[in-house]
Design an enzyme around this catalytic site. Sequence first.
Site, PDB file in Angstrom:
ATOM      1  N   HIS A 140      -3.037   1.861   2.489  1.00  0.00           N
ATOM      2  CA  HIS A 140      -2.556   1.533   3.831  1.00  0.00           C
ATOM      3  C   HIS A 140      -1.765   2.707   4.416  1.00  0.00           C
ATOM      4  CE1 HIS A 140       0.022  -1.177   6.615  1.00  0.00           C
ATOM      5  NE2 HIS A 140      -1.046  -0.756   7.240  1.00  0.00           N
ATOM      6  N   ASN A 190       4.920  -3.989   6.445  1.00  0.00           N
ATOM      7  CA  ASN A 190       4.757  -5.013   7.483  1.00  0.00           C
ATOM      8  C   ASN A 190       5.513  -6.294   7.148  1.00  0.00           C
ATOM      9  OD1 ASN A 190       3.371  -3.515   9.325  1.00  0.00           O
ATOM     10  ND2 ASN A 190       1.357  -4.093   8.583  1.00  0.00           N
TER      11      ASN A 190
END
Length: 285
Positions: A140, A190
Amino acid sequence: MTIDRVAVLGCGLMGSGIAEVCARAGLETTVREVDDDLLEAGLGRIRKSLGRAASKGKLDETQVDEILARITGTTRLADLADVDLVVEAIVENLEVKTETFAELDRVVQPQAIFASNTSSLTITELAAATGRTDRFIGLHFFNPVPVMKLVEIVRVLSTSDETVADAQEFVRAVGKDPVLARDNSGFIVNRLLVPYLLDAIRAVEEGVGSIEDIDKAMQLGCGHPMGPLTLLDFVGLDTTYFIANIMFEEYREKRFAPPPLLKRMVLAGHNGRKSGRGFYDYSDR
Ligand code: 3HC
């Protein structure tokens, strides 16, 4: 395993950045888009970003040409057969991603590693679409990819230690710093960032301060490079709404629930910088 040849699926904001950092690190990089127009737009984004680095004196013209020569564009998955690593950065849609990985599994050499840059779906679901769950991992990256130093490496229960080691080596080779995260929705960043951004929207709803003052407060008070509402415009309100819904679905906790203002802005097409309007107006840029 040495990773020399990389394929990047999707040449949007994230895919073009990932392809750029791979080619800048000397890796043979193939980018695949679904049609010629999207491919040309993505390659244009890479050229623009390299031009920006050149204008700042970070690269000279020869280096830009060498980097571009390492990047091949294609619309055919079959052209990725010989790569060592595939990094997927296509649309955040489970069905499209699993179908793509299943097809890739048939065409790409068996020893290659598959990685997804998903920010919200679970890596386990994607890995299950392939017959190589031991060589499947999450990688990511963060926006803007050429600037942000972090890559979250996400292993699933079946990911082999060799694959994790190869992924760590790859991340360092492209000039990034890895952290290891478990395959929970949102991973590390996140999981912490999304509730903060949603809370900033709630602060707007509640009239705690103006949009400008909320941003200024977090920039000057906490040293953040961007205030939360500027960051929301930068990431995309539609993207944040999508991620928040998936995280809310997973955790069922209020802190991940998208506030009504976010939903209304997305419905109105105020998706942030890319749409010309979000919390701020970008129509003149
Ligand atoms: N591509 C390439 N380089 C870029 C760039 C881009 N899109 N945007 C900025 N840069 C470079 C500039 O060239 C400049 O390089 P230099 O310092 O070597 O000259 C440097 O970044 C700083 O840029 P600027 O001076 O133009 O502007 P700022 O100082 O305002 O920095 C920023 C811009 C780097 C975007 C900074 O505001 C920042 O770090 N913002 C926070 C970004 C962030 O939090 N990203 C994570 C988002 S969350 C995410 O991606 C996860 C997902 O799942 C949602």
